[in-house]
Motif scaffolding. Sequence first.
Motif, PDB file in Angstrom:
ATOM      1  N   VAL A  78      27.830  40.223 -26.275  1.00 43.16           N
ATOM      2  CA  VAL A  78      26.479  40.159 -25.990  1.00 43.16           C
ATOM      3  C   VAL A  78      26.028  39.361 -24.829  1.00 43.16           C
ATOM      4  CG1 VAL A  78      25.848  40.518 -28.368  1.00 43.16           C
ATOM      5  CG2 VAL A  78      26.150  38.190 -27.666  1.00 43.16           C
ATOM      6  N   ASP A  79      26.803  38.520 -24.208  1.00 45.32           N
ATOM      7  CA  ASP A  79      26.537  37.642 -23.150  1.00 45.32           C
ATOM      8  C   ASP A  79      27.384  38.142 -22.015  1.00 45.32           C
ATOM      9  OD1 ASP A  79      28.927  36.810 -24.203  1.00 45.32           O
ATOM     10  OD2 ASP A  79      28.695  34.684 -23.897  1.00 45.32           O
ATOM     11  N   GLY A  80      27.899  39.546 -22.207  1.00 42.77           N
ATOM     12  CA  GLY A  80      28.848  40.139 -21.017  1.00 42.77           C
ATOM     13  C   GLY A  80      28.343  41.503 -20.872  1.00 42.77           C
ATOM     14  N   ASP A  81      29.505  42.281 -20.800  1.00 45.26           N
ATOM     15  CA  ASP A  81      29.314  43.765 -20.568  1.00 45.26           C
ATOM     16  C   ASP A  81      28.661  44.672 -21.558  1.00 45.26           C
ATOM     17  OD1 ASP A  81      31.417  43.938 -22.275  1.00 45.26           O
ATOM     18  OD2 ASP A  81      32.876  44.691 -20.396  1.00 45.26           O
ATOM     19  N   GLY A  82      28.717  43.833 -22.715  1.00 46.59           N
ATOM     20  CA  GLY A  82      28.064  44.717 -24.000  1.00 46.59           C
ATOM     21  C   GLY A  82      28.802  45.547 -24.881  1.00 46.59           C
ATOM     22  N   ALA A  83      30.206  45.657 -24.333  1.00 46.56           N
ATOM     23  CA  ALA A  83      30.996  46.355 -25.098  1.00 46.56           C
ATOM     24  C   ALA A  83      31.491  45.969 -26.346  1.00 46.56           C
ATOM     25  CB  ALA A  83      32.509  46.556 -24.069  1.00 46.56           C
ATOM     26  N   PRO A  84      32.162  46.772 -27.233  1.00 41.94           N
ATOM     27  CA  PRO A  84      32.612  46.399 -28.543  1.00 41.94           C
ATOM     28  C   PRO A  84      33.737  45.440 -28.451  1.00 41.94           C
ATOM     29  CG  PRO A  84      32.215  48.815 -28.484  1.00 41.94           C
ATOM     30  CD  PRO A  84      32.008  48.337 -27.141  1.00 41.94           C
ATOM     31  N   VAL A  85      33.821  44.344 -28.885  1.00 48.12           N
ATOM     32  CA  VAL A  85      34.746  43.422 -29.035  1.00 48.12           C
ATOM     33  C   VAL A  85      36.144  44.112 -29.342  1.00 48.12           C
ATOM     34  CG1 VAL A  85      34.892  42.616 -31.339  1.00 48.12           C
ATOM     35  CG2 VAL A  85      35.613  41.039 -29.486  1.00 48.12           C
ATOM     36  N   LYS A  86      37.192  43.670 -28.787  1.00 43.22           N
ATOM     37  CA  LYS A  86      38.575  44.262 -29.010  1.00 43.22           C
ATOM     38  C   LYS A  86      39.055  43.943 -30.390  1.00 43.22           C
ATOM     39  CE  LYS A  86      40.439  44.445 -24.381  1.00 43.22           C
ATOM     40  NZ  LYS A  86      39.155  44.187 -23.591  1.00 43.22           N
ATOM     41  N   PRO A  87      39.687  44.991 -31.016  1.00 40.29           N
ATOM     42  CA  PRO A  87      40.181  44.628 -32.581  1.00 40.29           C
ATOM     43  C   PRO A  87      41.092  43.454 -32.671  1.00 40.29           C
ATOM     44  CG  PRO A  87      41.174  46.601 -31.589  1.00 40.29           C
ATOM     45  CD  PRO A  87      39.917  46.203 -30.509  1.00 40.29           C
ATOM     46  N   PHE A  88      41.070  42.800 -33.730  1.00 40.67           N
ATOM     47  CA  PHE A  88      42.269  41.662 -34.080  1.00 40.67           C
ATOM     48  C   PHE A  88      43.465  42.342 -34.635  1.00 40.67           C
ATOM     49  CE2 PHE A  88      44.269  38.521 -36.492  1.00 40.67           C
ATOM     50  CZ  PHE A  88      44.001  37.225 -35.898  1.00 40.67           C
ATOM     51  N   PRO A  89      44.577  42.222 -33.906  1.00 41.17           N
ATOM     52  CA  PRO A  89      45.954  42.933 -34.525  1.00 41.17           C
ATOM     53  C   PRO A  89      46.281  42.140 -35.774  1.00 41.17           C
ATOM     54  CG  PRO A  89      46.424  41.836 -32.669  1.00 41.17           C
ATOM     55  CD  PRO A  89      44.901  41.571 -32.817  1.00 41.17           C
ATOM     56  N   ALA A  90      46.753  43.087 -36.847  1.00 44.86           N
ATOM     57  CA  ALA A  90      47.491  42.579 -37.957  1.00 44.86           C
ATOM     58  C   ALA A  90      48.455  41.458 -37.743  1.00 44.86           C
ATOM     59  CB  ALA A  90      47.669  43.828 -38.909  1.00 44.86           C
ATOM     60  N   TRP A  91      49.439  42.006 -36.756  1.00 46.84           N
ATOM     61  CA  TRP A  91      50.537  41.022 -36.370  1.00 46.84           C
ATOM     62  C   TRP A  91      49.963  39.616 -35.988  1.00 46.84           C
ATOM     63  CZ3 TRP A  91      51.071  38.745 -31.673  1.00 46.84           C
ATOM     64  CH2 TRP A  91      50.308  39.704 -30.485  1.00 46.84           C
ATOM     65  N   LEU A  92      48.971  39.531 -35.262  1.00 42.11           N
ATOM     66  CA  LEU A  92      48.439  38.311 -34.891  1.00 42.11           C
ATOM     67  C   LEU A  92      47.878  37.443 -36.084  1.00 42.11           C
ATOM     68  CD1 LEU A  92      48.178  36.597 -32.468  1.00 42.11           C
ATOM     69  CD2 LEU A  92      45.681  37.561 -32.058  1.00 42.11           C
ATOM     70  N   GLY A  93      47.648  38.082 -37.075  1.00 38.01           N
ATOM     71  CA  GLY A  93      47.142  37.469 -38.411  1.00 38.01           C
ATOM     72  C   GLY A  93      48.204  37.006 -39.078  1.00 38.01           C
ATOM     73  N   GLU A  94      49.280  37.631 -38.918  1.00 38.55           N
ATOM     74  CA  GLU A  94      50.642  37.103 -39.843  1.00 38.55           C
ATOM     75  C   GLU A  94      51.256  36.099 -38.977  1.00 38.55           C
ATOM     76  OE1 GLU A  94      51.930  38.163 -42.599  1.00 38.55           O
ATOM     77  OE2 GLU A  94      49.984  39.110 -42.901  1.00 38.55           O
ATOM     78  N   LEU A  95      51.043  36.254 -37.781  1.00 40.32           N
ATOM     79  CA  LEU A  95      51.592  34.734 -36.908  1.00 40.32           C
ATOM     80  C   LEU A  95      50.658  33.552 -37.378  1.00 40.32           C
ATOM     81  CD1 LEU A  95      53.554  34.298 -34.595  1.00 40.32           C
ATOM     82  CD2 LEU A  95      51.584  34.630 -32.937  1.00 40.32           C
ATOM     83  N   GLY A  96      49.472  33.632 -37.425  1.00 47.40           N
ATOM     84  CA  GLY A  96      48.646  32.740 -37.782  1.00 47.40           C
ATOM     85  C   GLY A  96      49.053  32.163 -39.359  1.00 47.40           C
ATOM     86  N   ARG A  97      49.246  32.689 -40.166  1.00 47.02           N
ATOM     87  CA  ARG A  97      49.627  32.603 -41.370  1.00 47.02           C
ATOM     88  C   ARG A  97      51.157  31.837 -41.504  1.00 47.02           C
ATOM     89  NH1 ARG A  97      47.168  34.143 -45.989  1.00 47.02           N
ATOM     90  NH2 ARG A  97      48.948  34.285 -47.098  1.00 47.02           N
ATOM     91  N   ARG A  98      51.969  32.300 -40.655  1.00 48.20           N
ATOM     92  CA  ARG A  98      53.218  31.719 -40.486  1.00 48.20           C
ATOM     93  C   ARG A  98      53.080  30.319 -39.692  1.00 48.20           C
ATOM     94  NH1 ARG A  98      57.515  31.976 -36.821  1.00 48.20           N
ATOM     95  NH2 ARG A  98      56.430  33.729 -35.580  1.00 48.20           N
ATOM     96  N   ALA A  99      52.194  30.204 -38.978  1.00 50.01           N
ATOM     97  CA  ALA A  99      52.151  28.899 -38.285  1.00 50.01           C
ATOM     98  C   ALA A  99      51.717  28.008 -39.201  1.00 50.01           C
ATOM     99  CB  ALA A  99      50.819  29.048 -37.226  1.00 50.01           C
ATOM    100  N   VAL A 100      50.647  28.080 -40.106  1.00 53.52           N
ATOM    101  CA  VAL A 100      49.953  27.296 -41.101  1.00 53.52           C
ATOM    102  C   VAL A 100      50.977  27.152 -41.903  1.00 53.52           C
ATOM    103  CG1 VAL A 100      48.277  26.919 -42.920  1.00 53.52           C
ATOM    104  CG2 VAL A 100      47.667  28.227 -40.800  1.00 53.52           C
ATOM    105  N   THR A 101      51.815  27.865 -42.430  1.00 52.96           N
ATOM    106  CA  THR A 101      53.051  27.280 -43.453  1.00 52.96           C
ATOM    107  C   THR A 101      54.183  26.554 -42.607  1.00 52.96           C
ATOM    108  OG1 THR A 101      52.816  29.407 -44.513  1.00 52.96           O
ATOM    109  CG2 THR A 101      54.935  28.303 -44.838  1.00 52.96           C
ATOM    110  N   ASP A 102      54.094  26.890 -41.298  1.00 53.50           N
ATOM    111  CA  ASP A 102      55.215  26.147 -40.851  1.00 53.50           C
ATOM    112  C   ASP A 102      54.836  24.622 -40.612  1.00 53.50           C
ATOM    113  OD1 ASP A 102      57.021  28.222 -41.124  1.00 53.50           O
ATOM    114  OD2 ASP A 102      56.992  28.614 -38.741  1.00 53.50           O
TER     115      ASP A 102
END
Length: 216
Positions: A78-102
């Motif tokens: 909304v404060d830039g080119d107005g394009a739809p935001v890029k999707p959040f990949p599932a592998w990045l979510g898994e990386l986040g959960r592993r980071a919290v566990t570690d």
Amino acid sequence: MEAELFPRTRGEIAPGAVHVPDWLDAREQRELLAACREWARPPAGLRTVRTPGGGTMTARQVCLGRHWYPYGYAPTVVDGDGAPVKPFPAWLGELGRRAVTDALGAGSAGGAAYDIALINFYDAGARMGMHRDSDEKADAPVVSLSLGDVCVFRFGNTRTRTRPWTDVELRSGDLFVFGGPSRFAYHGVPRVHAGTAPPELGLTGRLSITLRVSGL
């Protein structure tokens, strides 16, 4: 860095806030950097963030999953080119959960489904003022990954932008997680040491990849 006189060890900076040095190995850093370079391309690419008062942030940013702007989230830039935001990949979510566990131990991630990433690029002279990550509707731990130049990461308290705080040196590959009583602590980056990135990474500057649960 090679041959440390005093090897770096993980440390609890505050209750629920943990620094894990060298969490990403060289291959993982290269893969994450390659992904960041793709995400930074337009549309909905790397942008300069403007504050409501008319100023600009010195670190540039790209978002995944939902677009952050001061101070909320939107499905488009909304404060830039107005394009739809890029999707959040599932592998990045898994990386986040592993980071919290570690960092915080088994079960700490709970049912958290990471769905937002804010990726900040710091070039020479860029910094980030003290702030809280408080625009989410969830209190799951925040995961921060560092690539490139060494920075001073200032981790404060939940009441004020001022002292007490602790300065932590974050290097390429380091992990920092903060949740629980430290989830809404003020934090910032007062300094980036230019030219300190691992040469083999091929990055000039610093990237921070911050993963959050939106609760939206």
